[in-house]
Design a protein around this motif. Structure first.
Motif, PDB file in Angstrom:
ATOM      1  N   ALA A  27      -5.446  -0.596  -2.528  1.00 37.17           N
ATOM      2  CA  ALA A  27      -4.085  -0.404  -2.169  1.00 37.17           C
ATOM      3  C   ALA A  27      -4.289  -0.564  -0.652  1.00 37.17           C
ATOM      4  O   ALA A  27      -3.633  -1.172   0.143  1.00 37.17           O
ATOM      5  N   CYS A  28      -4.990   0.467  -0.218  1.00 37.60           N
ATOM      6  CA  CYS A  28      -5.280   0.746   1.097  1.00 37.60           C
ATOM      7  C   CYS A  28      -6.026  -0.263   2.094  1.00 37.60           C
ATOM      8  O   CYS A  28      -5.535  -0.684   3.071  1.00 37.60           O
ATOM      9  N   SER A  29      -6.975  -0.941   1.194  1.00 39.29           N
ATOM     10  CA  SER A  29      -7.634  -2.088   1.716  1.00 39.29           C
ATOM     11  C   SER A  29      -6.821  -3.313   1.791  1.00 39.29           C
ATOM     12  O   SER A  29      -6.594  -3.815   2.983  1.00 39.29           O
ATOM     13  N   HIS A  30      -5.905  -3.575   0.970  1.00 40.10           N
ATOM     14  CA  HIS A  30      -5.007  -4.630   1.060  1.00 40.10           C
ATOM     15  C   HIS A  30      -4.030  -4.751   2.261  1.00 40.10           C
ATOM     16  O   HIS A  30      -3.485  -5.585   2.756  1.00 40.10           O
ATOM     17  N   ALA A  31      -3.456  -3.295   2.475  1.00 33.85           N
ATOM     18  CA  ALA A  31      -2.394  -3.108   3.268  1.00 33.85           C
ATOM     19  C   ALA A  31      -2.910  -2.556   4.591  1.00 33.85           C
ATOM     20  O   ALA A  31      -2.214  -2.518   5.502  1.00 33.85           O
ATOM     21  N   LEU A  34     -12.231  -2.266   2.796  1.00 33.58           N
ATOM     22  CA  LEU A  34     -11.240  -1.487   3.805  1.00 33.58           C
ATOM     23  C   LEU A  34     -11.545  -1.692   5.000  1.00 33.58           C
ATOM     24  O   LEU A  34     -10.930  -2.140   6.095  1.00 33.58           O
ATOM     25  N   LEU A  35     -12.795  -1.002   5.505  1.00 27.29           N
ATOM     26  CA  LEU A  35     -13.285  -0.721   7.048  1.00 27.29           C
ATOM     27  C   LEU A  35     -13.574  -2.216   7.503  1.00 27.29           C
ATOM     28  O   LEU A  35     -13.306  -2.584   8.503  1.00 27.29           O
ATOM     29  N   ALA A  36     -14.041  -2.879   6.734  1.00 28.04           N
ATOM     30  CA  ALA A  36     -14.616  -4.465   7.157  1.00 28.04           C
ATOM     31  C   ALA A  36     -13.545  -5.235   7.390  1.00 28.04           C
ATOM     32  O   ALA A  36     -13.454  -5.955   8.411  1.00 28.04           O
ATOM     33  N   ARG A  37     -12.341  -5.430   6.381  1.00 26.22           N
ATOM     34  CA  ARG A  37     -11.338  -6.128   6.592  1.00 26.22           C
ATOM     35  C   ARG A  37     -10.461  -5.558   8.091  1.00 26.22           C
ATOM     36  O   ARG A  37      -9.705  -6.308   8.729  1.00 26.22           O
ATOM     37  N   ALA A  38     -10.431  -4.078   8.397  1.00 22.72           N
ATOM     38  CA  ALA A  38      -9.756  -3.945   9.446  1.00 22.72           C
ATOM     39  C   ALA A  38     -10.598  -4.038  11.090  1.00 22.72           C
ATOM     40  O   ALA A  38     -10.141  -3.514  11.869  1.00 22.72           O
ATOM     41  N   GLY A  39     -11.657  -4.601  10.715  1.00 21.47           N
ATOM     42  CA  GLY A  39     -12.450  -4.991  11.807  1.00 21.47           C
ATOM     43  C   GLY A  39     -13.664  -3.804  12.216  1.00 21.47           C
ATOM     44  O   GLY A  39     -14.347  -4.018  13.124  1.00 21.47           O
ATOM     45  N   GLU A  45      -6.635   4.938   7.605  1.00 23.12           N
ATOM     46  CA  GLU A  45      -6.749   6.370   7.742  1.00 23.12           C
ATOM     47  C   GLU A  45      -6.633   6.971   6.337  1.00 23.12           C
ATOM     48  O   GLU A  45      -7.195   7.954   5.850  1.00 23.12           O
ATOM     49  N   GLU A  46      -5.631   6.358   5.739  1.00 23.07           N
ATOM     50  CA  GLU A  46      -5.073   6.896   4.305  1.00 23.07           C
ATOM     51  C   GLU A  46      -6.209   6.726   3.470  1.00 23.07           C
ATOM     52  O   GLU A  46      -6.717   7.524   2.457  1.00 23.07           O
ATOM     53  N   GLY A  47      -6.960   5.618   3.683  1.00 24.87           N
ATOM     54  CA  GLY A  47      -8.333   5.312   2.572  1.00 24.87           C
ATOM     55  C   GLY A  47      -9.350   6.319   3.248  1.00 24.87           C
ATOM     56  O   GLY A  47      -9.844   6.669   1.927  1.00 24.87           O
ATOM     57  N   ARG A  48      -9.498   6.597   4.196  1.00 23.19           N
ATOM     58  CA  ARG A  48     -10.446   7.589   4.555  1.00 23.19           C
ATOM     59  C   ARG A  48     -10.366   8.926   3.806  1.00 23.19           C
ATOM     60  O   ARG A  48     -11.221   9.630   3.227  1.00 23.19           O
ATOM     61  N   GLY A  52       0.754  -1.241  -0.069  1.00 26.97           N
ATOM     62  CA  GLY A  52       0.022   0.139  -0.026  1.00 26.97           C
ATOM     63  C   GLY A  52       0.875   1.376   0.154  1.00 26.97           C
ATOM     64  O   GLY A  52       0.518   2.185  -0.716  1.00 26.97           O
ATOM     65  N   SER A  53       2.008   1.455   0.770  1.00 28.05           N
ATOM     66  CA  SER A  53       2.856   2.429   0.922  1.00 28.05           C
ATOM     67  C   SER A  53       3.327   2.811  -0.496  1.00 28.05           C
ATOM     68  O   SER A  53       3.575   3.897  -0.821  1.00 28.05           O
ATOM     69  N   ASN A  54       3.734   1.877  -1.290  1.00 28.13           N
ATOM     70  CA  ASN A  54       4.443   1.925  -2.471  1.00 28.13           C
ATOM     71  C   ASN A  54       3.210   2.424  -3.607  1.00 28.13           C
ATOM     72  O   ASN A  54       3.647   3.274  -4.458  1.00 28.13           O
ATOM     73  N   ALA A  55       2.071   2.042  -3.377  1.00 23.70           N
ATOM     74  CA  ALA A  55       1.120   2.473  -4.266  1.00 23.70           C
ATOM     75  C   ALA A  55       0.688   4.030  -4.057  1.00 23.70           C
ATOM     76  O   ALA A  55       0.630   4.806  -4.889  1.00 23.70           O
ATOM     77  N   ILE A  56       0.712   4.374  -2.800  1.00 16.71           N
ATOM     78  CA  ILE A  56       0.337   5.711  -2.409  1.00 16.71           C
ATOM     79  C   ILE A  56       1.649   6.817  -3.044  1.00 16.71           C
ATOM     80  O   ILE A  56       1.282   7.630  -3.406  1.00 16.71           O
ATOM     81  N   LYS A  57       2.645   5.975  -2.900  1.00 14.47           N
ATOM     82  CA  LYS A  57       4.038   6.869  -3.261  1.00 14.47           C
ATOM     83  C   LYS A  57       3.873   7.168  -4.812  1.00 14.47           C
ATOM     84  O   LYS A  57       4.103   8.241  -5.365  1.00 14.47           O
ATOM     85  N   THR A  58       3.495   5.985  -5.614  1.00  9.21           N
ATOM     86  CA  THR A  58       3.416   6.089  -6.891  1.00  9.21           C
ATOM     87  C   THR A  58       2.219   7.172  -7.365  1.00  9.21           C
ATOM     88  O   THR A  58       2.373   7.928  -8.353  1.00  9.21           O
ATOM     89  N   PHE A  59       0.998   7.061  -6.666  1.00  7.80           N
ATOM     90  CA  PHE A  59       0.148   7.999  -6.790  1.00  7.80           C
ATOM     91  C   PHE A  59       0.398   9.363  -6.618  1.00  7.80           C
ATOM     92  O   PHE A  59       0.378  10.273  -7.538  1.00  7.80           O
ATOM     93  N   ASN A  60       1.235   9.767  -5.697  1.00  2.00           N
ATOM     94  CA  ASN A  60       1.982  11.139  -5.457  1.00  2.00           C
ATOM     95  C   ASN A  60       2.871  11.391  -6.542  1.00  2.00           C
ATOM     96  O   ASN A  60       2.971  12.617  -7.046  1.00  2.00           O
ATOM     97  N   LYS A  61       3.616  10.549  -6.835  1.00  2.00           N
ATOM     98  CA  LYS A  61       4.443  10.882  -8.097  1.00  2.00           C
ATOM     99  C   LYS A  61       3.778  11.101  -9.225  1.00  2.00           C
ATOM    100  O   LYS A  61       4.163  11.902 -10.023  1.00  2.00           O
ATOM    101  N   MET A  62       2.633  10.281  -9.655  1.00  2.92           N
ATOM    102  CA  MET A  62       1.658  10.638 -10.629  1.00  2.92           C
ATOM    103  C   MET A  62       1.484  12.108 -10.768  1.00  2.92           C
ATOM    104  O   MET A  62       1.402  12.852 -11.729  1.00  2.92           O
ATOM    105  N   LEU A  63       0.869  12.694  -9.520  1.00  3.81           N
ATOM    106  CA  LEU A  63       0.295  13.883  -9.530  1.00  3.81           C
ATOM    107  C   LEU A  63       1.270  15.043  -9.677  1.00  3.81           C
ATOM    108  O   LEU A  63       1.378  15.893 -10.261  1.00  3.81           O
TER     109      LEU A  63
END
Length: 525
Positions: free
Chosen positions: A345-349, A381-386, A353-356, A317-328
């Motif tokens: 990506a946020c869900s799988h990782a 995302l929410l359900a996986r995290a409980g 908070e990042e997903g929200r 997930g962290s790599n996905a967010i970094k790639t998204f920021n790099k895209m921007l």
């Protein structure tokens, strides 16, 4: 400049500025009234995506003939305005002009794109009246029009009526028609009977197999194309086959296709690079996918989205967010699919908070109204995290009726976190939407059994019997020596099933021996 010089200059015209100069000179010399010349100028403006200038040229012609009207029809088809193309065709008839093969082909194309069967039939009637029906380009256009309107039976009648004038386009158009109407078997039968195939027909059949969930057949057809055909696979063919490799995890074949592309020096454009990235990431080779991404000179939104999705699938997930920021930072604009990949990506990782935050920013900063798929990602995302109750609340916030995919996300998490009440509610919602879903019936039955709710479990079994719901056999694929093998649970149809079951029985015996020896060791201690 005379008329001949103007024609010559138009043939050599390589830019919009040159075209404007030629047009201006034709106006100065009074040549713009010449139908043939004006038609060529109109077509040139269409080629350079200048619809207003092209329309202006048409309006300056005193009495346009059917060829000029057809150029205007082509203009509107070029800018994806099929309704206007049909309106222009209708106007040409009102002016008393007799349609020719090219004008009716344009009209039929408009009817096909617009899903306008009524006008399509009217044009078909004109073709009969003007005796154009045996022209192959007209026949092919009719097949395409009826196929797009899901009248493949009529398309086949046209195909049969064409007799000896059928060409490879006719066969391919009908194959596409069967594929559009979800009749892959008829498409395959027609494809096998083609007297002559070309790369387009091969690609149509391969793509059709991919679309209808039969990647193994697609790969078999591609292997047949390579070994028994003189047609060279095009970039479109390669992209379709790579999609099949992604679906089946056929890494060796995917690598061989990558090598084949390099061997024949095929241009590794953005679309093909995206397909290679997707294939490698879904086959477990994230590093190779990332290398292709980094080496790409021209990344489009699909390139960035594919890479973000690859990190998501691999739990990075962290790599996905970094790639998204790099895209921007690169100036590329994300689209709705990009945010699906990011939220996934946020869900799988487990990055709640990042997903929200990204879900809120999607609407507030980037102006995208969340669709049901985005809500589904947040529920997952929410359900996986409980946060099961919050996930349930999220479902109730969806502005449209939640689909079965959203409820499945909630159900899966409820079973993990043992929220029986919400799980039962989610399962019943899925059954309401998809009564023949075997998986959710089995999950609900297992849940009732775990809770000792035997009467409820029996009701589920009875409902399955009443609805004739049967559990679909599990399916898996494995690639050996470049050949993809498909296995189903309790499958007896594989060519070497006897040997396979002997090996499985042998493995079962070995596991029993290991288990027994382990029990003996525990007893002795």
């Amino acid at each position: 400049m005379n008329r001949n010089n103007c024609h010559s200059l138009l043939k050599k015209c390589g830019s919009l500025e040159q075209l404007k100069q030629i047009h201006a000179q034709s106006l100065t010399l009074g040549l713009h009234h010449l139908q043939h010349l004006a038609c060529k100028i109109l077509n040139s403006y269409t080629k350079f995506d200048q619809p207003f200038q092209a329309l202006n040229v048409f309006n300056q012609i005193p009495n346009p003939d059917i060829i000029t009207w057809t150029s205007l029809i082509s203009l509107y088809l070029h800018i994806d305005s099929p309704s206007k193309a049909l309106s222009v065709f209708s106007d040409s008839i009102k002016f008393g002009l007799k349609p020719d093969s090219f004008s009716v082909v344009g009209a039929l194309s408009g009817c096909g794109r617009n899903r306008d069967l009524g006008h399509g039939k009217a044009v078909h009637g004109m073709i009969y009246r003007h005796e154009l029906r045996y022209d192959p380009i007209v026949g092919n256009a009719l097949i395409d029009m009826y196929s797009r309107n899901e009248e493949v039976g009529v398309a086949q009648l046209v195909f049969n009526d064409m007799g000896s004038v059928k060409d490879v386009v006719s066969w391919t158009s009908l194959i596409n028609g069967f594929i559009k109407c979800n009749d892959l078997d008829s498409a395959q039968e027609l494809f096998d009977g083609m007297p002559v195939k070309n790369s387009i027909s091969w690609t149509a059949m391969i793509s059709g197999c991919i679309q209808h969930g039969n990647p193994i057949m697609a790969l078999e057809i591609f292997q047949e194309m390579k070994s028994g055909s003189t047609d060279t696979p095009t970039a479109t063919t390669i992209v379709a086959v790579l999609s099949g490799c992604s679906d089946t995890g056929a890494l060796d074949l995917g690598r061989s296709i990558h090598g084949y592309v390099s061997k024949i020096s095929m241009d590794l454009d953005t679309t093909m690079s995206n397909a290679l990235m997707d294939m490698y990431s879904k086959s477990g080779c994230l590093g190779t996918a990332e290398k292709i991404f980094e080496e790409m000179k021209n990344k489009d939104v699909f390139s960035w989205t594919t890479m973000i999705s690859a990190f998501a699938v691999h739990g990075k997930g962290s790599n996905a967010i970094k790639t998204f920021n790099k895209m921007l930072r690169s100036g590329a604009e994300p689209n709705e699919v990009t945010f699906i990949a990011l939220l996934s990506a946020c869900s799988h990782a487990g990055l709640v908070e990042e997903g929200r935050r990204w879900f809120d920013m999607m609407r507030g900063v980037y102006g995208f109204e969340p669709e049901i798929t985005h809500y589904g990602c947040m529920v997952d995302l929410l359900a996986r995290a409980g946060f099961v109750e919050e996930a349930e609340e999220m479902i109730h916030r969806i502005p449209v009726e939640p689909d079965a995919v959203v409820w499945r996300s909630l159900l899966s998490a409820c079973l993990v976190h043992q929220h029986s009440r919400i799980a039962e509610m989610a399962a019943k919602k899925i059954i309401e939407l998809e009564p023949c879903d075997d998986g959710v019936h089995v999950l609900l039955w297992n849940m009732y059994c775990s809770d000792n709710r035997w009467n409820d479990a029996l009701k589920v079994r009875k409902a399955m019997k009443d609805r004739k719901v049967r559990k679909k056999p599990g399916c898996s694929w494995i690639e050996i020596n470049g050949i993809v093998h498909e296995f189903l649970a309790d499958d007896k149809l594989h060519s070497i099933c006897t040997e396979i079951y002997l090996v499985l029985e042998g493995l079962a015996e070995v596991m029993k021996l290991i288990e027994n020896s382990s029990d003996q060791v525990q007893c002795s201690t």
